[in-house]
Design a protein around this motif. Sequence first.
Motif, PDB file in Angstrom:
ATOM      1  N   PHE A  22       0.882  -1.145  -0.061  1.00 49.16           N
ATOM      2  CA  PHE A  22       0.065  -0.067  -0.029  1.00 49.16           C
ATOM      3  C   PHE A  22       0.725   1.194  -0.044  1.00 49.16           C
ATOM      4  N   ALA A  23       2.038   1.115   0.543  1.00 50.60           N
ATOM      5  CA  ALA A  23       2.916   2.304   0.615  1.00 50.60           C
ATOM      6  C   ALA A  23       3.556   2.693  -0.674  1.00 50.60           C
ATOM      7  N   PHE A  24       4.027   1.470  -1.235  1.00 51.46           N
ATOM      8  CA  PHE A  24       4.483   1.598  -2.631  1.00 51.46           C
ATOM      9  C   PHE A  24       3.505   2.072  -3.520  1.00 51.46           C
ATOM     10  N   ILE A  25       2.221   1.603  -3.545  1.00 48.86           N
ATOM     11  CA  ILE A  25       1.042   2.007  -4.272  1.00 48.86           C
ATOM     12  C   ILE A  25       0.889   3.775  -4.135  1.00 48.86           C
ATOM     13  N   GLY A  26       1.126   4.030  -2.798  1.00 47.70           N
ATOM     14  CA  GLY A  26       0.707   5.583  -2.525  1.00 47.70           C
ATOM     15  C   GLY A  26       1.863   6.317  -3.098  1.00 47.70           C
ATOM     16  N   LEU A  27       3.095   6.023  -3.157  1.00 50.81           N
ATOM     17  CA  LEU A  27       4.368   6.745  -3.723  1.00 50.81           C
ATOM     18  C   LEU A  27       4.022   6.625  -5.149  1.00 50.81           C
ATOM     19  N   ALA A  28       3.745   5.711  -5.823  1.00 49.03           N
ATOM     20  CA  ALA A  28       3.657   5.533  -7.493  1.00 49.03           C
ATOM     21  C   ALA A  28       2.479   6.492  -7.531  1.00 49.03           C
ATOM     22  N   ILE A  29       1.413   6.781  -6.967  1.00 46.95           N
ATOM     23  CA  ILE A  29       0.299   7.572  -7.333  1.00 46.95           C
ATOM     24  C   ILE A  29       0.648   8.927  -7.066  1.00 46.95           C
ATOM     25  N   LYS A  40      -6.507  19.838  -8.062  1.00 46.59           N
ATOM     26  CA  LYS A  40      -6.543  19.491  -6.754  1.00 46.59           C
ATOM     27  C   LYS A  40      -7.611  18.771  -6.691  1.00 46.59           C
ATOM     28  N   PHE A  41      -8.807  18.860  -7.134  1.00 45.07           N
ATOM     29  CA  PHE A  41     -10.048  18.271  -6.944  1.00 45.07           C
ATOM     30  C   PHE A  41      -9.710  16.541  -7.407  1.00 45.07           C
ATOM     31  N   GLY A  42      -9.071  16.525  -8.485  1.00 44.83           N
ATOM     32  CA  GLY A  42      -8.624  15.207  -9.086  1.00 44.83           C
ATOM     33  C   GLY A  42      -7.867  14.494  -7.916  1.00 44.83           C
ATOM     34  N   ARG A  43      -6.840  15.300  -7.473  1.00 47.64           N
ATOM     35  CA  ARG A  43      -6.049  14.585  -6.385  1.00 47.64           C
ATOM     36  C   ARG A  43      -6.979  14.287  -5.142  1.00 47.64           C
ATOM     37  N   TYR A  44      -7.687  15.079  -4.656  1.00 43.00           N
ATOM     38  CA  TYR A  44      -8.673  14.815  -3.642  1.00 43.00           C
ATOM     39  C   TYR A  44      -9.310  13.677  -3.898  1.00 43.00           C
ATOM     40  N   ILE A  45      -9.745  13.275  -4.968  1.00 44.96           N
ATOM     41  CA  ILE A  45     -10.583  12.022  -5.366  1.00 44.96           C
ATOM     42  C   ILE A  45      -9.813  10.639  -5.354  1.00 44.96           C
ATOM     43  N   VAL A  46      -8.631  11.071  -5.910  1.00 38.73           N
ATOM     44  CA  VAL A  46      -7.634   9.883  -5.989  1.00 38.73           C
ATOM     45  C   VAL A  46      -7.089   9.435  -4.726  1.00 38.73           C
ATOM     46  N   TRP A  47      -6.889  10.325  -3.787  1.00 33.32           N
ATOM     47  CA  TRP A  47      -6.236  10.141  -2.565  1.00 33.32           C
ATOM     48  C   TRP A  47      -7.658   9.421  -1.556  1.00 33.32           C
ATOM     49  N   GLY A  48      -8.670  10.078  -1.814  1.00 31.24           N
ATOM     50  CA  GLY A  48      -9.855   9.451  -1.130  1.00 31.24           C
ATOM     51  C   GLY A  48      -9.968   7.962  -1.366  1.00 31.24           C
ATOM     52  N   VAL A  49     -10.173   7.708  -2.717  1.00 26.12           N
ATOM     53  CA  VAL A  49     -10.262   6.243  -3.085  1.00 26.12           C
ATOM     54  C   VAL A  49      -9.233   5.347  -2.349  1.00 26.12           C
ATOM     55  N   LEU A  50      -7.912   5.793  -2.570  1.00 28.44           N
ATOM     56  CA  LEU A  50      -6.942   5.004  -1.842  1.00 28.44           C
ATOM     57  C   LEU A  50      -7.117   4.922  -0.277  1.00 28.44           C
ATOM     58  N   PHE A  51      -7.592   5.927   0.446  1.00 27.12           N
ATOM     59  CA  PHE A  51      -7.813   5.848   1.530  1.00 27.12           C
ATOM     60  C   PHE A  51      -8.965   4.656   2.002  1.00 27.12           C
ATOM     61  N   LEU A  52      -9.920   5.075   1.393  1.00 24.01           N
ATOM     62  CA  LEU A  52     -11.260   3.990   1.381  1.00 24.01           C
ATOM     63  C   LEU A  52     -10.782   2.517   1.264  1.00 24.01           C
ATOM     64  N   GLY A  53      -9.939   2.162   0.167  1.00 21.90           N
ATOM     65  CA  GLY A  53      -9.385   1.092   0.159  1.00 21.90           C
ATOM     66  C   GLY A  53      -8.583   0.553   1.034  1.00 21.90           C
ATOM     67  N   CYS A  54      -7.593   1.168   1.845  1.00 24.05           N
ATOM     68  CA  CYS A  54      -6.810   0.894   2.814  1.00 24.05           C
ATOM     69  C   CYS A  54      -7.695   0.764   3.972  1.00 24.05           C
ATOM     70  N   SER A  55      -8.591   1.631   4.283  1.00 25.04           N
ATOM     71  CA  SER A  55      -9.513   1.626   5.616  1.00 25.04           C
ATOM     72  C   SER A  55     -10.219   0.372   5.515  1.00 25.04           C
ATOM     73  N   GLY A  56     -10.529  -0.090   4.156  1.00 26.75           N
ATOM     74  CA  GLY A  56     -11.645  -1.399   4.149  1.00 26.75           C
ATOM     75  C   GLY A  56     -10.712  -2.482   4.528  1.00 26.75           C
ATOM     76  N   PHE A  57      -9.414  -2.360   4.159  1.00 27.00           N
ATOM     77  CA  PHE A  57      -8.433  -3.701   4.336  1.00 27.00           C
ATOM     78  C   PHE A  57      -8.278  -3.648   5.984  1.00 27.00           C
ATOM     79  N   ILE A  58      -8.134  -2.443   6.721  1.00 31.37           N
ATOM     80  CA  ILE A  58      -7.785  -2.524   7.978  1.00 31.37           C
ATOM     81  C   ILE A  58      -9.187  -2.961   8.624  1.00 31.37           C
ATOM     82  N   ALA A  59     -10.238  -2.425   8.192  1.00 29.54           N
ATOM     83  CA  ALA A  59     -11.591  -2.826   9.090  1.00 29.54           C
ATOM     84  C   ALA A  59     -11.648  -4.275   8.882  1.00 29.54           C
ATOM     85  N   LYS A  60     -11.569  -4.866   7.831  1.00 29.82           N
ATOM     86  CA  LYS A  60     -11.584  -6.336   7.377  1.00 29.82           C
ATOM     87  C   LYS A  60     -10.859  -7.200   8.543  1.00 29.82           C
TER      88      LYS A  60
END
Length: 73
Positions: A22-29, A40-60
């Motif tokens: 996940f860290a390497f994916i974040g650095l690549a993005i 900036k709006f597009g960056r917020y959308i991309v980071w929001g989707v990445l955050f939701l993916g990571c938080s779903g993994f942690i919640a699981k």
Amino acid sequence: MVSQFINEFDTLGLYFGLAGIFAFIGLAIKDVLNSGNVPKFGRYIVWGVLFLGCSGFIAKGLIQVFWQGAGVG
């Protein structure tokens, strides 16, 4: 006793390995967003989707630990 330690080591290795991925994916993005001059709006959308993916993994993982501790799974 030894097999229990091997299972715990295996589980920790899996979680740390996935966290590293996940860290390497974040650095690549981050690199792609910087080189592509994304607004900036597009960056917020991309980071929001990445955050939701990571938080779903942690919640699981947390749900799995709590259910196994309660004897459900």
